[in-house]
Design a protein around this motif. Structure first.
Motif, mmCIF file in Angstrom:
data_model
loop_
_atom_site.group_PDB
_atom_site.id
_atom_site.type_symbol
_atom_site.label_atom_id
_atom_site.label_comp_id
_atom_site.label_asym_id
_atom_site.label_seq_id
_atom_site.Cartn_x
_atom_site.Cartn_y
_atom_site.Cartn_z
ATOM 1 N N ASN A 50 0.692 -1.707 -0.272
ATOM 2 C CA ASN A 50 0.022 -0.002 0.100
ATOM 3 C C ASN A 50 0.871 0.913 0.371
ATOM 4 N N PRO A 51 0.163 2.690 -1.024
ATOM 5 C CA PRO A 51 1.444 3.572 -0.710
ATOM 6 C C PRO A 51 1.231 3.589 0.723
ATOM 7 N N THR A 52 2.470 5.217 1.207
ATOM 8 C CA THR A 52 2.565 5.283 2.602
ATOM 9 C C THR A 52 2.904 7.031 2.872
ATOM 10 N N ASN A 61 11.962 9.841 -4.471
ATOM 11 C CA ASN A 61 10.805 8.882 -3.008
ATOM 12 C C ASN A 61 11.550 8.185 -2.753
ATOM 13 N N TYR A 62 10.915 7.934 -1.962
ATOM 14 C CA TYR A 62 11.618 6.762 -0.488
ATOM 15 C C TYR A 62 12.612 5.729 -1.402
ATOM 16 N N TYR A 63 11.810 4.992 -2.532
ATOM 17 C CA TYR A 63 12.743 3.631 -3.030
ATOM 18 C C TYR A 63 13.382 4.317 -3.730
ATOM 19 N N TYR A 93 20.560 3.851 -1.574
ATOM 20 C CA TYR A 93 21.862 4.639 -0.627
ATOM 21 C C TYR A 93 21.916 4.567 0.999
ATOM 22 N N LEU A 94 21.592 2.983 1.192
ATOM 23 C CA LEU A 94 21.427 1.899 2.225
ATOM 24 C C LEU A 94 21.900 0.923 2.094
#
Length: 288
Positions: free
Chosen positions: A6-8, A38-40, A45-46
């Protein structure tokens, strides 16, 4: 099949990062970044900090470090794009000049100019696509009206993408590829074919603003036989390839190595050169 997630909300994404052991002192600063990248995209980079088989980092990571790695990557892409532009124009010029003087202005349109593995129907389809996509330019309109839609190689080549240029070179007869590779770079054609594939991948990543930091490239650039450096699938091998392909070797250090030093110096407290496989003596290896 697993259902899509689901979108956050941006606030939810801040929480997700915190759960991965990202230390975020200022949530509003983090949301500002998440709302523009965006988050993705940011989560890539993590990867250098992630535990194997886990969705959590093996250590606490300051958000400021993540932000600066992201900024370092952006500045590095810009520098690489600058070098690729010079190389791409040089490749277009040399390939078109050779083809024109060996096969004539429109010899590239004949299947007889290529090797037996060349898919000429696909190549002509790509040519027509180049013309169609640029149909409103003065150059195309001029050649459609005056030359009945015929384009000499030195004109059409400027509409070739780097991938199309690689396809053009790969389809040439082996002796033509060998002559070009030797005259341009003093290497065999297998080496230049390898470089063409790699620079296509690298250029496309830069053009789409994709992550270079901690990226594993699909192909390793082949090295000339007299090269001591052993390439890997990380970024430094691609930069070494750019050094070998750069058409202005006397300007390479000023055009690329010195700006690269400045970018690394700017972000040295946040990045790790090991993450992009920079050797210990990377400057002496990269300099000409």
């Amino acid at each position: 099949m697993a259902p899509l997630k689901n979108p956050t909300t941006f606030q939810d994404q801040v929480t997700l990062l915190q759960n991965k052991r990202i230390i975020i002192p200022d949530a509003s600063q983090c949301i500002e970044l998440l709302s523009t990248a965006n988050y993705y995209r940011l989560s890539g980079y993590l990867l250098p900090f992630m535990q194997s088989g886990s969705s959590t980092c093996f250590m606490d990571v300051e958000f400021d470090r993540l932000l600066n790695i992201y900024r370092f990557d952006a500045e590095l892409r810009n520098l690489i794009s600058f070098a690729i532009e010079k190389i791409e124009i040089y490749l277009r010029t040399q390939f078109a000049y050779y083809s024109a003087h060996h096969y004539g202005a429109a010899g590239y349109m004949s299947s007889a100019s290529y090797n037996s593995r060349h898919n000429h129907a696909m190549f002509l389809s790509k040519i027509n696509q180049c013309i169609s996509e640029n149909s409103n330019t003065l150059v195309v309109r001029h050649h459609m009206n005056k030359y009945n839609g015929q384009f000499p190689i030195w004109v059409i080549v400027d509409f070739f993408s780097i991938g199309m240029l690689s396809y053009f070179y790969r389809g040439m007869k082996n002796n033509d590829k060998a002559n070009l590779a030797q005259s341009m770079y003093g290497v065999n054609y297998q080496t230049l074919e390898s470089w063409m594939r790699c620079i296509t991948d690298l250029r496309n990543k830069c053009a789409h603003y994709s992550r270079l930091y901690y990226w594993v490239f699909p192909a390793i650039p082949r090295m000339p036989s007299n090269t001591a450096y052993v390439p890997t699938r990380r970024l430094f091998a691609q930069l070494y390839m750019l050094k070998l392909m750069y058409p202005y070797p006397d300007k390479w250090n000023d055009d690329f190595v010195k700006p690269l030093e400045k970018i690394i110096q700017k972000y040295k407290t946040h990045i790790s050169l090991n993450h992009i496989d920079f050797p210990y003596r990377w400057k002496s290896i990269l300099k000409i």
